[in-house]
Scaffold this motif. Structure first.
Motif, PDB file in Angstrom:
ATOM      1  N   ASP A  15       0.468  -1.762  -0.062  1.00  0.00           N
ATOM      2  CA  ASP A  15      -0.352   0.227   0.004  1.00  0.00           C
ATOM      3  C   ASP A  15       0.587   1.027  -0.532  1.00  0.00           C
ATOM      4  O   ASP A  15       0.205   2.330  -0.270  1.00  0.00           O
ATOM      5  CB  ASP A  15      -1.042   0.023   1.459  1.00  0.00           C
ATOM      6  N   ARG A  16       2.280   1.162   0.225  1.00  0.00           N
ATOM      7  CA  ARG A  16       2.756   2.496   0.144  1.00  0.00           C
ATOM      8  C   ARG A  16       4.548   1.867  -0.691  1.00  0.00           C
ATOM      9  O   ARG A  16       5.463   1.420  -0.434  1.00  0.00           O
ATOM     10  CB  ARG A  16       3.354   2.131   1.188  1.00  0.00           C
ATOM     11  N   VAL A  17       4.367   2.433  -2.006  1.00  0.00           N
ATOM     12  CA  VAL A  17       5.461   2.007  -2.895  1.00  0.00           C
ATOM     13  C   VAL A  17       6.844   3.032  -2.485  1.00  0.00           C
ATOM     14  O   VAL A  17       6.169   4.001  -2.357  1.00  0.00           O
ATOM     15  CB  VAL A  17       4.790   2.269  -4.098  1.00  0.00           C
ATOM     16  N   ASP A  18       7.533   2.754  -3.416  1.00  0.00           N
ATOM     17  CA  ASP A  18       9.195   3.573  -3.147  1.00  0.00           C
ATOM     18  C   ASP A  18       8.399   4.842  -3.191  1.00  0.00           C
ATOM     19  O   ASP A  18       8.348   4.727  -4.703  1.00  0.00           O
ATOM     20  CB  ASP A  18      10.070   2.756  -3.821  1.00  0.00           C
ATOM     21  N   MET A  19       9.325   5.599  -2.792  1.00  0.00           N
ATOM     22  CA  MET A  19       8.055   7.026  -3.338  1.00  0.00           C
ATOM     23  C   MET A  19       9.581   7.642  -3.979  1.00  0.00           C
ATOM     24  O   MET A  19       8.864   8.250  -4.581  1.00  0.00           O
ATOM     25  CB  MET A  19       8.194   8.195  -2.072  1.00  0.00           C
ATOM     26  N   ALA A  20      10.580   6.739  -4.354  1.00  0.00           N
ATOM     27  CA  ALA A  20      11.073   7.053  -5.706  1.00  0.00           C
ATOM     28  C   ALA A  20      11.056   6.833  -6.677  1.00  0.00           C
ATOM     29  O   ALA A  20      11.167   7.071  -8.025  1.00  0.00           O
ATOM     30  CB  ALA A  20      12.618   6.425  -5.217  1.00  0.00           C
ATOM     31  N   ARG A  21      10.041   6.319  -6.534  1.00  0.00           N
ATOM     32  CA  ARG A  21       8.958   5.594  -7.968  1.00  0.00           C
ATOM     33  C   ARG A  21       8.516   6.402  -8.726  1.00  0.00           C
ATOM     34  O   ARG A  21       8.247   6.645  -9.995  1.00  0.00           O
ATOM     35  CB  ARG A  21       7.926   4.033  -7.700  1.00  0.00           C
ATOM     36  N   GLN A  29       6.684   8.598 -16.773  1.00  0.00           N
ATOM     37  CA  GLN A  29       7.403   7.579 -16.360  1.00  0.00           C
ATOM     38  C   GLN A  29       6.817   7.414 -14.435  1.00  0.00           C
ATOM     39  O   GLN A  29       7.025   6.381 -13.841  1.00  0.00           O
ATOM     40  CB  GLN A  29       8.748   7.783 -16.625  1.00  0.00           C
ATOM     41  N   ASN A  30       6.728   9.192 -14.200  1.00  0.00           N
ATOM     42  CA  ASN A  30       6.623   9.030 -12.302  1.00  0.00           C
ATOM     43  C   ASN A  30       4.761   8.062 -12.267  1.00  0.00           C
ATOM     44  O   ASN A  30       4.740   7.587 -11.621  1.00  0.00           O
ATOM     45  CB  ASN A  30       6.581  10.646 -11.959  1.00  0.00           C
ATOM     46  N   GLN A  31       3.852   8.611 -13.237  1.00  0.00           N
ATOM     47  CA  GLN A  31       2.785   7.975 -13.492  1.00  0.00           C
ATOM     48  C   GLN A  31       2.162   6.370 -13.365  1.00  0.00           C
ATOM     49  O   GLN A  31       2.328   5.682 -12.800  1.00  0.00           O
ATOM     50  CB  GLN A  31       1.142   8.109 -14.575  1.00  0.00           C
ATOM     51  N   GLU A  32       3.092   5.434 -14.348  1.00  0.00           N
ATOM     52  CA  GLU A  32       4.063   4.520 -13.927  1.00  0.00           C
ATOM     53  C   GLU A  32       4.610   3.574 -13.001  1.00  0.00           C
ATOM     54  O   GLU A  32       5.263   2.566 -12.712  1.00  0.00           O
ATOM     55  CB  GLU A  32       4.700   3.848 -15.772  1.00  0.00           C
ATOM     56  N   CYS A  47      11.514  -7.325  -7.627  1.00  0.00           N
ATOM     57  CA  CYS A  47      10.521  -6.183  -6.904  1.00  0.00           C
ATOM     58  C   CYS A  47       9.332  -7.366  -6.380  1.00  0.00           C
ATOM     59  O   CYS A  47       8.469  -7.843  -7.099  1.00  0.00           O
ATOM     60  CB  CYS A  47      10.028  -5.506  -7.525  1.00  0.00           C
ATOM     61  N   LEU A  48       9.469  -7.336  -5.726  1.00  0.00           N
ATOM     62  CA  LEU A  48       8.167  -8.203  -4.263  1.00  0.00           C
ATOM     63  C   LEU A  48       7.798  -7.213  -3.710  1.00  0.00           C
ATOM     64  O   LEU A  48       7.966  -6.682  -3.247  1.00  0.00           O
ATOM     65  CB  LEU A  48       8.887  -8.870  -3.275  1.00  0.00           C
ATOM     66  N   ALA A  49       6.249  -7.147  -4.127  1.00  0.00           N
ATOM     67  CA  ALA A  49       5.184  -6.229  -2.749  1.00  0.00           C
ATOM     68  C   ALA A  49       4.855  -6.846  -1.709  1.00  0.00           C
ATOM     69  O   ALA A  49       4.134  -7.600  -2.792  1.00  0.00           O
ATOM     70  CB  ALA A  49       4.076  -5.512  -3.947  1.00  0.00           C
ATOM     71  N   ARG A 339      12.378  -3.183 -12.133  1.00  0.00           N
ATOM     72  CA  ARG A 339      11.501  -3.567 -12.041  1.00  0.00           C
ATOM     73  C   ARG A 339      10.203  -2.698 -11.709  1.00  0.00           C
ATOM     74  O   ARG A 339      10.347  -1.776 -11.297  1.00  0.00           O
ATOM     75  CB  ARG A 339      11.994  -5.397 -11.417  1.00  0.00           C
ATOM     76  N   LYS A 340       9.346  -3.780 -12.621  1.00  0.00           N
ATOM     77  CA  LYS A 340       8.185  -2.748 -12.292  1.00  0.00           C
ATOM     78  C   LYS A 340       7.340  -3.091 -10.887  1.00  0.00           C
ATOM     79  O   LYS A 340       7.908  -3.611 -10.241  1.00  0.00           O
ATOM     80  CB  LYS A 340       6.626  -2.756 -13.154  1.00  0.00           C
ATOM     81  N   PHE A 341       6.564  -2.373 -10.148  1.00  0.00           N
ATOM     82  CA  PHE A 341       6.336  -2.537  -8.780  1.00  0.00           C
ATOM     83  C   PHE A 341       5.683  -4.096  -8.343  1.00  0.00           C
ATOM     84  O   PHE A 341       4.664  -4.708  -9.488  1.00  0.00           O
ATOM     85  CB  PHE A 341       5.463  -1.525  -8.383  1.00  0.00           C
ATOM     86  N   GLY A 342       5.972  -4.411  -7.886  1.00  0.00           N
ATOM     87  CA  GLY A 342       5.479  -5.909  -7.083  1.00  0.00           C
ATOM     88  C   GLY A 342       5.611  -6.832  -8.701  1.00  0.00           C
ATOM     89  O   GLY A 342       4.952  -8.356  -9.178  1.00  0.00           O
ATOM     90  N   GLU A 343       6.657  -6.715  -9.928  1.00  0.00           N
ATOM     91  CA  GLU A 343       6.825  -7.427 -11.327  1.00  0.00           C
ATOM     92  C   GLU A 343       7.154  -8.895 -10.974  1.00  0.00           C
ATOM     93  O   GLU A 343       6.518  -9.863 -11.543  1.00  0.00           O
ATOM     94  CB  GLU A 343       8.036  -6.538 -11.300  1.00  0.00           C
TER      95      GLU A 343
END
Length: 369
Positions: A15-21, A29-32, A47-49, A339-343
């Motif tokens: 519920d809280r991605v790395d803010m650098a993303r 890119q920021n939206q993605e 990357c594991l969420a 890698r993407k979030f949780g990829e």
């Protein structure tokens, strides 16, 4: 560690991605969640969420811990305790684990639970006062040098702990503090303050006692000269066309150079203003006087020096830096792109023995993403 071949798994809360993303100059890119700040330092990590606040999330973490050599986390002390990320808890699962915590102030002392960023640590430790010119306010150092030096200290400590484990068979805990690391970066300033109980004065881009150790305007830019020794100062004066002055200081004691500071400064300013920075850099380097014309980062990246070394790798068809060192075989380091979030969540859980049904259920319950 990933550059050297370690399998690295980055765990982010569901519920809280790395803010650098979501930080960077490109809105799309920021939206993605692939902002430039994240991509600049996210290579080589799966990357594991995962929701560590749930029992299933803790179960997954424990399975990873059981099969891992090292766990690195950057929570404050209270947060680490709540999430079960203390060395005491983790060693119950894997006694041989190297547990490394990285925080602003470390896990002891009155600031153990205080949050921090690079710029805050620069202010707290006095680093900004080491970067000031007379008549100006202290300035923060531009690149996040405290962040990166903390990571470097942690990597060194982890490598040492792994070697120690080979000897003892035991795991250990490592407490890395950004504030402590900042002090290590200011070795002479720190030593001066402890020895004399006063702040070492900063002279900006020019040393206050050595005229040959500083920045000078040329006819087309700025050159930084590092003539620190008497021999280097002698060579500098010879290159600039002052052989008589060079002959006078040859063989003198180092401290005597300060007595000629004003005279030498005037000679250097005059000679440099009549020279091109690029030509002067070449002449001085050939005379074994450290010198470099002022470059921006784009200019620096085009230098043949970097092309000749294994500092670059390729990510998605673009150049990227890999490591600040190379081994004797001149091996080209390589890492996979960010890698993407949780990829990699599904692949990691499959590797841990969970089946498709269990993984889908965890996704539905937002234990993973």
């Amino acid at each position: 560690m990933g550059v050297l071949g370690a399998e690295v798994i980055k765990i982010e809360p569901v519920d809280r991605v790395d803010m650098a993303r979501f930080v960077g100059p490109e809105p799309l890119q920021n939206q993605e969640l692939m902002g430039m700040h994240f991509r600049a330092q996210g290579s080589g990590k799966q990357c594991l969420a995962l929701d560590l606040k749930t029992e299933r999330g803790k179960e997954i973490l424990n399975k990873l811990v059981f099969n891992s050599d090292v766990l690195v986390q950057n929570y404050t002390m209270n947060a680490a305790v709540k999430l079960g990320l203390t060395a005491t808890s983790l060693h119950k699962v894997n006694p041989k684990l190297i547990c490394c915590s990285m925080s602003g102030y470390g896990y002891t002392g009155p600031k153990a639970n205080h949050p921090a960023y690079d710029i805050v640590i620069q202010a707290f430790t006095g680093a900004m006062f080491a970067n000031v010119q007379e008549g100006q306010n202290p300035q923060r150092i531009g690149p996040a040098v405290i962040d990166y030096s903390t990571g470097t200290q942690a990597a060194f400590a982890i490598a040492s702990a792994l070697y120690m484990r080979e000897k003892t068979g035991k795991g250990c805990s490592i407490d890395v503090s950004m504030a402590d690391c900042a002090l290590m970066l200011m070795n002479y300033n720190r030593f001066f303050a402890l020895e004399k109980d006063e702040v070492l004065s900063s002279s900006g881009n020019n040393d206050s006692t050595l005229a040959g150790y500083g920045a000078y305007e040329t006819c087309d830019g700025v050159i930084m000269i590092g003539a620190f020794t008497v021999n280097q100062m002698t060579s500098l004066l010879n290159v600039l066309g002052f052989p008589e002055e060079a002959a006078e200081i040859k063989g003198c004691e180092h401290h005597e150079l300060s007595h000629r500071y004003d005279k030498h400064s005037k000679l250097l300013m005059k000679a440099c203003l009549n020279s091109e920075a690029r030509t002067l850099e070449k002449l001085l380097n050939e005379a074994h006087v450290p010198a470099a014309r002022l470059r921006n980062i784009c200019e620096a990246l085009q230098e043949e020096q970097f092309e000749s070394r294994a500092v670059f790798t390729e990510l998605n068809g673009k150049r990227a830096t890999a490591a600040g060192f190379q081994f004797g075989d001149n091996k080209q380091f390589s890492v996979f792109p960010p890698r993407k979030f949780g990829e990699d969540s599904k692949a990691i859980l499959l590797n841990l023995g969970y089946d498709e049904r269990q993984i889908n259920e965890m996704q539905k319950n937002k234990i993973i993403a």
